[in-house]
Design an enzyme around this catalytic site. Structure first.
Site, short mmCIF file in Angstrom:
data_model
loop_
_atom_site.label_atom_id
_atom_site.label_comp_id
_atom_site.label_asym_id
_atom_site.label_seq_id
_atom_site.Cartn_x
_atom_site.Cartn_y
_atom_site.Cartn_z
N ILE A 20 -7.79 -2.00 16.43
CA ILE A 20 -7.79 -3.45 16.25
C ILE A 20 -6.34 -3.81 16.12
O ILE A 20 -5.87 -4.82 16.68
CB ILE A 20 -8.73 -3.90 15.01
CG1 ILE A 20 -10.18 -3.73 15.35
CG2 ILE A 20 -8.14 -5.27 14.77
CD1 ILE A 20 -10.88 -3.86 14.28
N ALA A 95 -12.40 6.40 4.26
CA ALA A 95 -13.25 6.78 3.41
C ALA A 95 -13.84 8.20 3.86
O ALA A 95 -13.76 8.26 4.96
CB ALA A 95 -14.43 6.04 3.18
N TYR A 157 -22.54 1.81 5.56
CA TYR A 157 -21.15 1.27 5.18
C TYR A 157 -20.86 1.39 3.89
O TYR A 157 -19.53 1.81 3.36
CB TYR A 157 -21.00 -0.20 5.54
CG TYR A 157 -19.75 -0.59 5.83
CD1 TYR A 157 -19.03 -0.16 6.87
CD2 TYR A 157 -18.85 -1.56 5.20
CE1 TYR A 157 -17.73 -0.52 7.36
CE2 TYR A 157 -17.65 -1.97 5.49
CZ TYR A 157 -17.16 -1.51 6.80
OH TYR A 157 -15.63 -1.74 7.02
N LYS A 164 -14.16 -3.15 0.87
CA LYS A 164 -13.79 -4.36 1.51
C LYS A 164 -13.85 -5.48 0.69
O LYS A 164 -13.38 -6.65 0.89
CB LYS A 164 -14.59 -4.56 2.78
CG LYS A 164 -14.28 -3.50 4.13
CD LYS A 164 -12.89 -3.46 4.31
CE LYS A 164 -12.75 -2.94 5.82
NZ LYS A 164 -11.15 -2.51 5.87
N ILE A 193 -16.54 -3.01 16.55
CA ILE A 193 -15.76 -2.47 17.58
C ILE A 193 -15.67 -0.96 17.83
O ILE A 193 -15.21 -0.37 16.63
CB ILE A 193 -14.40 -3.21 17.66
CG1 ILE A 193 -14.48 -4.72 17.39
CG2 ILE A 193 -13.75 -2.76 18.71
CD1 ILE A 193 -13.14 -5.48 17.27
N ARG A 194 -16.17 -0.62 18.98
CA ARG A 194 -15.76 0.92 19.12
C ARG A 194 -14.40 1.31 18.69
O ARG A 194 -13.56 1.19 19.83
CB ARG A 194 -16.46 1.41 20.30
CG ARG A 194 -17.08 2.96 20.31
CD ARG A 194 -17.19 3.08 21.81
NE ARG A 194 -18.64 2.55 22.09
CZ ARG A 194 -19.61 2.80 21.83
NH1 ARG A 194 -20.09 4.05 21.31
NH2 ARG A 194 -20.80 1.95 22.36
N THR A 195 -13.93 1.87 17.63
CA THR A 195 -12.70 2.60 17.49
C THR A 195 -12.73 3.90 16.84
O THR A 195 -13.84 4.22 16.58
CB THR A 195 -11.76 1.88 16.48
OG1 THR A 195 -12.47 1.91 15.34
CG2 THR A 195 -11.67 0.20 17.08
N LEU A 196 -11.63 4.61 16.55
CA LEU A 196 -11.73 5.88 15.97
C LEU A 196 -12.26 5.69 14.63
O LEU A 196 -13.36 6.48 14.01
CB LEU A 196 -10.42 6.52 15.92
CG LEU A 196 -9.91 6.86 17.33
CD1 LEU A 196 -8.04 7.27 17.06
CD2 LEU A 196 -10.38 7.80 17.83
O1 0WD Z 1 -15.77 -1.98 13.89
C1 0WD Z 1 -14.83 -1.89 13.76
N1 0WD Z 1 -14.11 -0.99 14.16
C2 0WD Z 1 -13.90 -2.70 12.28
C3 0WD Z 1 -12.97 -2.20 11.70
C4 0WD Z 1 -14.90 -3.93 11.94
C5 0WD Z 1 -14.03 -4.82 11.06
C6 0WD Z 1 -13.01 -4.46 10.45
N2 0WD Z 1 -12.41 -3.37 10.75
C7 0WD Z 1 -11.20 -2.73 10.15
C8 0WD Z 1 -11.35 -1.32 9.46
O2 0WD Z 1 -12.06 -1.09 8.50
C9 0WD Z 1 -9.74 -1.11 9.30
O3 0WD Z 1 -9.29 -1.74 8.02
O4 0WD Z 1 -10.24 -2.94 11.13
C10 0WD Z 1 -9.15 -1.81 10.41
C11 0WD Z 1 -8.34 -1.19 11.71
O5 0WD Z 1 -9.62 -0.31 12.00
P1 0WD Z 1 -9.78 0.12 13.63
O6 0WD Z 1 -8.96 -0.28 14.44
O7 0WD Z 1 -11.02 -0.11 13.70
O8 0WD Z 1 -9.64 1.89 13.45
P2 0WD Z 1 -8.62 3.01 13.99
O9 0WD Z 1 -8.12 2.63 15.40
O10 0WD Z 1 -8.88 4.19 13.67
O11 0WD Z 1 -7.25 2.43 13.01
C12 0WD Z 1 -7.44 2.63 11.52
C13 0WD Z 1 -6.36 3.56 11.13
C14 0WD Z 1 -6.45 5.08 11.23
O12 0WD Z 1 -6.99 5.54 12.19
P3 0WD Z 1 -7.80 6.82 11.98
O13 0WD Z 1 -8.63 6.88 12.76
O14 0WD Z 1 -6.80 8.07 12.20
O15 0WD Z 1 -8.56 6.99 10.62
O16 0WD Z 1 -5.95 3.26 9.84
C15 0WD Z 1 -5.00 4.40 9.49
C16 0WD Z 1 -4.98 5.29 10.71
O17 0WD Z 1 -3.82 5.22 11.64
N3 0WD Z 1 -4.93 4.81 8.31
C17 0WD Z 1 -3.84 4.90 7.70
N4 0WD Z 1 -2.28 4.45 7.82
C18 0WD Z 1 -1.50 4.75 6.91
N5 0WD Z 1 -1.80 5.46 5.87
C19 0WD Z 1 -4.26 5.62 6.61
C20 0WD Z 1 -3.44 6.12 5.50
N6 0WD Z 1 -3.41 6.74 4.71
N7 0WD Z 1 -5.53 6.10 6.67
C21 0WD Z 1 -6.11 5.56 7.78
#
Ligand code: 0WD
Length: 258
Positions: A20, A95, A157, A164, A193-196
């Site tokens: 995101i 988490a 969740y 959250k 959204i499909r993410t890691l």
């Molecule tokens: O459906 C979804 N994907 C939604 C995500 C719906 C609504 C909200 N979100 C939120 C997530 O909860 C998060 O707060 O959006 C935010 C971004 O998430 P994302 O874009 O879905 O996920 P991703 O691309 O994985 O990015 C999150 C990143 C981590 O990725 P990984 O996959 O390695 O967990 O958060 C970062 C890390 O790069 N992260 C950290 N950065 C610094 N220090 C740490 C940390 N300790 N832990 C995770």
């Protein structure tokens, strides 16, 4: 000239081109913002540097928000490049995987609960605190990412929903605290959204399917749509908005009975 052309913004939470935070960064770049990125750990460094260069980022810094030392060094380094900061995008959550499946009461542990709070909620306050000296008096904005699980019980969740809820309260307290010095604090509550990160949530595919079938717009939201809303919230177009949670979820949150 874009609506962010006078803003220097730090982007956290890019892990891939599906993140995101990447959608937000692209929208902000398009609107003329000057960007810097952070990456969590050496494994992500190369990938984040590649993406950052696509947005003409001025620099890329390491940042693991579980470390006070890294938060301190990150903002010290940022202060050497820039004499001020107009925006922080916090797009970070974590988490342990065993906390994100099955019955909440059965799965919750003290450690899992604490980790989710620390990385997914406290870190927002930590970044706001570290960035405060650079942001003071600049009409800047802080943005974070939430999800409907903050205010509704969503299967699997679990502790992340509570984190959250804490994050959304954090937005309000930070907005009250930093408002008098001109800094706004808001969240986007995005649809799934499909993410890691999403891959860690059990049965995520059925969340996407259910939203697509029921939500008013009959489709899932994209990172570009979340990015556009995030760019708006960090711009002077949103100068009257702080402490708020903006839903960007193709309308799913308004539904009652399915
Ligand atoms: O459906 C979804 N994907 C939604 C995500 C719906 C609504 C909200 N979100 C939120 C997530 O909860 C998060 O707060 O959006 C935010 C971004 O998430 P994302 O874009 O879905 O996920 P991703 O691309 O994985 O990015 C999150 C990143 C981590 O990725 P990984 O996959 O390695 O967990 O958060 C970062 C890390 O790069 N992260 C950290 N950065 C610094 N220090 C740490 C940390 N300790 N832990 C995770």
């Amino acid at each position: 000239m874009g609506f962010l052309s006078d803003k220097r913004i730090l982007i956290t939470g890019v892990a891939s081109n599906r993140s995101i935070a990447w959608g937000v960064a692209q929208a902000m770049h398009r609107e003329g913002a000057t960007l810097a990125f952070t990456y969590q750990g050496e494994k992500l460094k190369g990938r984040v540097e590649d993406l950052a260069s696509q947005c003409d980022a001025e620099f890329v810094l390491p940042l693991d928000v579980s470390s006070d030392e890294q938060i301190h060094s990150c903002f010290a380094a940022l202060g050497e490049h820039w004499d001020g900061l107009e925006g922080i995008v916090h797009s970070i959550a974590f988490a342990p995987k065993d906390q994100l499946e099955g019955d909440y009461v059965a799965s919750v542990t003290r450690e899992g609960f604490a980790a989710a709070q620390d990385i997914s909620s406290y870190s927002l306050a930590a970044l706001a605190k570290a960035g405060r000296p650079l942001m003071q008096g600049r009409n800047g904005a802080i943005l974070t990412m939430s999800y409907l699980g903050a205010v509704r019980a969503v299967p699997n969740y679990n502790v992340m929903g509570i984190a959250k809820a804490s994050l959304e309260a954090n937005v309000r307290y930070l907005a009250a605290s930093l408002g008098p010095e001109g800094t706004r604090v808001n969240a986007v509550s995005a649809g799934p959204i499909r993410t890691l990160a999403a891959a860690g949530i059990a049965d995520f595919r059925s969340m996407l399917k259910q939203v697509e079938e029921r939500t008013p717009l009959r489709r899932n939201v994209t990172i570009d749509e979340v990015g556009n809303a995030g760019a708006f919230l960090c711009s002077d177009l949103a100068s009257g908005i702080t402490g708020d949670i903006l839903y960007v979820d193709t309308g799913y949150h308004i539904l009652g009975l399915g």
